[in-house]
Design a protein around this motif. Structure first.
Motif, PDB file in Angstrom:
ATOM      1  N   ASP A  73     -15.799 -34.881  -7.557  1.00  8.96           N
ATOM      2  CA  ASP A  73     -16.257 -36.247  -7.272  1.00  8.96           C
ATOM      3  C   ASP A  73     -17.431 -36.257  -6.314  1.00  8.96           C
ATOM      4  O   ASP A  73     -18.339 -37.059  -6.428  1.00  8.96           O
ATOM      5  CB  ASP A  73     -15.111 -37.064  -6.642  1.00  8.96           C
ATOM      6  N   GLU A  74     -17.380 -35.390  -5.338  1.00  8.60           N
ATOM      7  CA  GLU A  74     -18.422 -35.386  -4.305  1.00  8.60           C
ATOM      8  C   GLU A  74     -19.649 -34.600  -4.756  1.00  8.60           C
ATOM      9  O   GLU A  74     -20.601 -34.448  -3.993  1.00  8.60           O
ATOM     10  CB  GLU A  74     -17.871 -34.766  -3.019  1.00  8.60           C
TER      11      GLU A  74
ATOM     12  N   GLU B 155     -13.410 -31.625 -14.381  1.00  7.77           N
ATOM     13  CA  GLU B 155     -14.427 -30.850 -15.091  1.00  7.77           C
ATOM     14  C   GLU B 155     -14.808 -29.574 -14.346  1.00  7.77           C
ATOM     15  O   GLU B 155     -15.301 -28.631 -14.939  1.00  7.77           O
ATOM     16  CB  GLU B 155     -15.702 -31.680 -15.306  1.00  7.77           C
TER      17      GLU B 155
ATOM     18  N   VAL C  20     -12.618 -28.200   1.422  1.00  3.55           N
ATOM     19  CA  VAL C  20     -13.387 -29.385   1.047  1.00  3.55           C
ATOM     20  C   VAL C  20     -14.346 -29.777   2.168  1.00  3.55           C
ATOM     21  O   VAL C  20     -15.541 -29.997   1.947  1.00  3.55           O
ATOM     22  CB  VAL C  20     -12.440 -30.558   0.712  1.00  3.55           C
TER      23      VAL C  20
ATOM     24  N   ALA D  10      -5.433 -39.868  -5.955  1.00  7.37           N
ATOM     25  CA  ALA D  10      -6.850 -40.009  -5.617  1.00  7.37           C
ATOM     26  C   ALA D  10      -7.138 -41.445  -5.199  1.00  7.37           C
ATOM     27  O   ALA D  10      -7.923 -41.696  -4.282  1.00  7.37           O
ATOM     28  CB  ALA D  10      -7.721 -39.616  -6.802  1.00  7.37           C
ATOM     29  N   ASP D  11      -6.474 -42.383  -5.858  1.00  8.27           N
ATOM     30  CA  ASP D  11      -6.698 -43.790  -5.523  1.00  8.27           C
ATOM     31  C   ASP D  11      -5.933 -44.230  -4.283  1.00  8.27           C
ATOM     32  O   ASP D  11      -6.444 -44.966  -3.454  1.00  8.27           O
ATOM     33  CB  ASP D  11      -6.255 -44.672  -6.694  1.00  8.27           C
TER      34      ASP D  11
ATOM     35  N   MET E 172     -10.630 -31.887  -7.660  1.00 11.33           N
ATOM     36  CA  MET E 172     -11.041 -33.193  -8.145  1.00 11.33           C
ATOM     37  C   MET E 172     -11.976 -33.864  -7.140  1.00 11.33           C
ATOM     38  O   MET E 172     -12.996 -34.435  -7.503  1.00 11.33           O
ATOM     39  CB  MET E 172      -9.787 -34.037  -8.306  1.00 11.33           C
ATOM     40  N   ARG E 173     -11.626 -33.756  -5.862  1.00  4.26           N
ATOM     41  CA  ARG E 173     -12.470 -34.353  -4.824  1.00  4.26           C
ATOM     42  C   ARG E 173     -13.818 -33.660  -4.744  1.00  4.26           C
ATOM     43  O   ARG E 173     -14.859 -34.304  -4.606  1.00  4.26           O
ATOM     44  CB  ARG E 173     -11.764 -34.312  -3.470  1.00  4.26           C
TER      45      ARG E 173
ATOM     46  N   GLU F 248     -19.816 -28.151 -12.527  1.00  2.00           N
ATOM     47  CA  GLU F 248     -19.037 -28.452 -13.725  1.00  2.00           C
ATOM     48  C   GLU F 248     -18.993 -27.225 -14.624  1.00  2.00           C
ATOM     49  O   GLU F 248     -19.958 -26.491 -14.730  1.00  2.00           O
ATOM     50  CB  GLU F 248     -19.645 -29.632 -14.465  1.00  2.00           C
TER      51      GLU F 248
END
Lengths: 560, 363
Positions: B93-94, B126, B64, B347-348, B89-90, B99
């Protein structure tokens, strides 16, 4: 020079004043010298100084919030967070368009990640909102489609807003300039304006919000997506903006004045939406995600909206930014100051133990006959030729409870087998392993200084009646201090930034601040906090270096 | 020296000129036995089929951060990257991963089931193309636990019945859940409780009871080594590591499958690849995640294939000839009580709980 009394300047052979001629020669010399070191200088600047400055800059940089939510940040400026009060409609409206645009550009989750460092749970609010934002637009698009299928086409919007070739003066370039700026800020790009794309002023006056969002969308589609924005469908948020415009009483007069092919289309839609309930952005956002009804989300955005922040530095010293100024972190989250103190304390311990262990070795190296000292030297250098990881892992084998040292002690009967020593995965383990790894950095400078101390001095002291101890302490030791100084600086500065050894043998009590920096760089991705921690660490080193210079004097340090 | 310099200079130039040589792609993975299983099951057949040379880079642990740095520098040198689902997922998100449209860009199952159905819930982002299901679970020394081997997750917290050290991963994920489970929280409530400050304190308080007996690990290889050395009586790690300790290295180690935590690992394709590289990466991924290929990987390592249609095809270990199915975390005998990594929750809460976790560790 001092005997020159006349006011005439002294002249060189070519008739120029001597002073000028001299400074010119000196300048040329300096330039030549500079040219010689220039390649190295440029290399160091490019590969060392610049990246470090760039990284350190991240500790205060915070333009992500205002780049991604420019209208919201602007609207929040006049809002003061009071307990349990939500922002007004204008702020929800700004946020709706900011987020719709950000979601299409896949930037909203970045902001969510950024704000999640400050407020737990925001990251999923943003991520989930991204998916749900287009729903309201889709519903409205259906209503428009029912009114007239032409609304379904991007072509209609293009005709709606663009000027005729004949009527160029009345274009509104202002909107497009701002939207280009918005796009460039959002994506961190430097796109040039689209040629031959202008919005007609009379139309932007009638439908200002739609014009703004359409202008952005057209630029985004064309410049970022490389697609034709006059074909296909427009983004869903445009239907929300259009509804808003059509329901806005301020626009009514301008809509009535519209002429041209699409005027009738707009007027029919306006007549229809006048009878519909008004848009409510607050409700719309709450439907997108219920968390938008939480004042704390808005407070967080407002609090962290400035382009530069001291938030990372506050976090780095176990504090946090709040609406009422800096506050101390709750006790359950205080860790970084402890780690800073521990790092400095343990580095000092390691430095001192290196001095104690290294001094006799260096003395032997300098004073034994060549053949023996060469052999010793190889033993000192041997670890240098071994990988750091291998040396650290070897300590694991040595120190663990079923390891070599414990086994020997049990075999000798010095410790009971169910009561083995714990000498790894704690501070002690870190100190042992790091002392061993850094020892050569202490021995070598000491050795090179000791080599230059003539043996005759100690002999002279003894012949004058000094005891062994006095001769050493009063004559030999003071001359070896520069070596100790050089070694200590080297070892201390290396130790304070050490990372891999504490990670492997340090357990929980033996880790350093650099382990946290590594965590924030590679795992949590909170580079701002990592940069702030790094900046503090760098400052600590520089301050200690300065203090050392004041106390011992850096000129006294000899590396060889 | 001069020669060396010019060689260095030349190689630096060639690096600067760009890594895209004809028919070469860089695939990033975890290294070790895992990369080897991919080499055998995916890379070798793919190279044989297409002639593309595959370069392995064992950087998944830092994927990452490295992808972010590459993206900022505008020079992404990786073509396909193997990451755990949370990292995927990160990256998604970034905006660092591309996708994927799973149905159109990946192979369907042999019976025609579209990929998105075949993978089912395992598509957690995604950008994520699931590859394997692995689990984090416990192994114990069979010779150190007496006549009553542990069979309950709470045995980890029972210092009386099983004295000695245990190893746990040096992060809150999984450990906090296990602690709450053994502190009497019902399985369905674990994340509700963990979402509150009181619940986090409760989990840490439970972990406090064994803190002095824990060795914290960072790398998946630590626990098998500590077990082999007899340093610990039990410890958590990835099930494939324990499989290799038990079956391949014949260590006196047993598996404690109770409350194993399922996690996913799979591919992502970095965002910002050139059209040509993107096409090749997609082609590789389509090949490597079809039903047969996923089942093939299970011949080399005991991780469950992510496609439902691959499960019946899982056969025997390639070298040892033993049946792989009973060693899979998804085998009904092993999966009596399981947990699924809660991606959305972590994630949160990761940043918040991690700060508390670190402060607790340092106490």
């Amino acid at each position: 020079m001092s005997i020159q009394t006349s006011n005439q300047p002294l002249l060189a052979a070519d008739g120029r004043p001597l002073k000028q001629s001299l400074s010119r020669a000196l300048r040329r010399q300096k330039l030549r010298a500079l040219a010689l070191v220039a390649p190295l200088l440029v290399f160091v600047m490019l590969t060392f100084v610049l990246p470090i400055c760039n990284m350190l800059f991240r500790s205060v940089e915070n333009d992500i919030v205002s780049n991604i939510m420019p209208y919201t940040v602007n609207a929040l400026e006049s809002w003061t967070a009071e307990p349990d009060t939500l922002p007004d409609e204008a702020i929800f409206k700004a946020a709706f368009y900011d987020l719709s645009v950000a979601a299409k550009a896949k930037e909203h989750t970045k902001l969510g990640t950024r704000l999640n460092y400050e407020q737990t749970g925001i990251s999923s609010t943003f991520r989930k909102s991204g998916r749900a934002l287009s729903k309201s637009g889709k519903a409205l698009a259906k209503e428009f489609d029912a009114l007239d299928p032409r609304w379904n086409k991007a072509e209609t919007f293009f005709e709606l807003f663009t000027t005729d070739e004949a009527d160029r003066q009345a274009s509104d370039q202002n909107i497009l300039d701002r939207q280009l700026f918005r796009l460039n800020q959002l994506k961190g790009q430097a796109y040039d304006p689209l040629p031959n794309f202008e919005l007609a002023r009379e139309k932007t006056a009638a439908l200002p919000l739609t014009a703004r969002e359409y202008g952005y969308w057209a630029l985004f589609t064309s410049l970022e997506k490389n697609k034709d924005f006059t074909k296909g469908k427009v983004t869903e948020a445009l239907y929300v903006a259009l509804t808003d415009d059509l329901q806005n009483p301020q626009n009514k007069a301008y809509i009535d004045r519209l002429t041209g092919p699409s005027a009738e289309l707009v007027k029919t839609a306006a007549a229809y939406f006048e009878t519909q309930p008004n848009l409510n952005y607050a409700k719309l956002m709450k439907d997108v995600n219920k968390n938008w009804a939480e004042p704390v989300v808005w407070e967080t955005i407002k609090l962290h909206s400035s382009r530069y922040t001291n938030g990372y530095f506050l976090n780095a010293v176990d504090m946090r930014k709040t609406a009422d100024g800096p506050a101390v972190q709750p006790e359950s989250k205080q860790i970084l100051l402890i780690l800073f103190q521990r790092t400095v304390k343990m580095s000092l311990i390691i430095t001192v133990s290196c001095i104690l262990l290294g001094y006799p070795v260096a003395w032997l190296l300098a004073n034994l006959p060549m053949r023996t000292s060469n052999l010793l030297m190889i033993l000192v250098l041997l670890p240098f030729w071994t990988s750091l990881l291998v040396r650290t892992s070897a300590w694991k084998v040595m120190l663990q409870q079923q390891g070599v040292i414990n086994e020997v002690l049990v075999w000798l009967g010095l410790v009971a087998t169910d009561n083995r020593l714990e000498i790894i995965n704690n501070q002690f383990g870190t100190i042992i392993a790091m002392t061993h790894i850094l020892l050569p950095f202490m021995i070598l400078p000491m050795y090179s200084v000791m080599q230059t101390i003539p043996a005759s001095y100690v002999r002279a002291a003894k012949s004058l009646g000094a005891t062994n101890w006095t001769a050493f302490w009063r004559v030999y030791f003071p001359q070896s201090v520069p070596g100790i100084g050089a070694g200590s600086i080297l070892v201390f500065i290396l130790a304070i930034g050490y990372y891999i050894t504490p990670e492997i043998v340090g357990g929980t009590e033996g880790v350093f601040i650099s382990n946290r920096i590594a965590y924030h760089i590679s795992s949590s991705l909170n580079w701002g906090l990592a940069a702030a921690l790094g900046a503090i660490l760098l400052t600590v080193v520089l301050v200690l270096y300065w203090a050392y210079d004041k106390i011992v004097g850096i000129d006294n340090v000899k590396l060889g | 020296m001069k020669l060396l310099k010019s060689i260095l200079f030349a190689s630096a130039l060639s690096v600067a000129a760009g890594p895209v040589l004809a028919d070469e792609m860089t695939i990033v993975s975890w290294g070790g036995a895992y990369s080897k299983s991919q080499l055998k099951a995916y890379h070798e057949p793919y190279s044989a089929k297409t002639g593309v040379t595959i370069i392995n880079d064992d950087s998944s642990a830092e994927a990452v951060a490295k992808l972010r740095a590459m993206n900022e520098a505008g020079n992404v040198t990786w073509d396909v990257v193997d990451v755990v689902a949370a990292d995927a997922m990160r990256l998604c998100d970034e905006g660092l991963a591309m996708e994927i449209d799973h149905d159109s860009q990946l192979a369907s199952a042999p019976d025609g089931t579209p990929a998105s159905k075949d993978f089912g819930d395992l598509i957690v982002a995604e950008c994520f193309i699931p590859q394997i299901v692995y689990s984090t679970t416990f192994g114990y020394r069979t010779d150190m636990v007496g006549a009553n081997p542990p069979d309950d997750i709470c045995d980890v917290f029972d210092l009386k019945a099983y004295p000695g050290k245990r190893s746990l991963e040096k992060r809150p994920i999984n450990n906090m859940e296990w602690a709450l489970l053994c502190d009497g929280v019902a399985k369905g409530d674990v994340y509700n409780v963990l979402g509150t400050a009181a619940g986090q304190d409760r989990a840490l308080a439970k972990l406090d009871t064994i803190k002095d007996s824990v060795i914290w690990w960072n790398a998946g290889a630590d626990t098998p080594q500590l077990l082999a050395d007899g340093e610990i009586v039990m410890g958590s790690t990835y099930n494939g590591r324990l499989f290799s300790a038990i079956v391949e290295q014949k260590q006196p180690v047993g598996m404690l499958w109770d409350a194993q935590v399922f996690d996913l690992d799979g591919w992502i394709i970095p965002a910002g690849l050139s059209a040509e590289r993107k096409k090749r990466a997609l082609d590789y991924v389509k090949f490597a995640t079809d039903t047969q290929r996923l089942a093939d990987q299970a011949k080399y390592i005991s991780y469950g294939p992510a496609r439902a249609s691959s499960a019946p095809l899982v056969g025997k270990h390639a070298d040892l000839g033993i049946d792989m199915a009973p060693h899979m975390p998804t085998d009904p005998n092993n999966a009596k009580n399981t947990f699924l990594y809660n991606y959305a929750f972590w994630a949160d809460y990761r940043d918040d709980i991690d700060a508390k976790w670190q402060a607790w560790l340092a106490k």
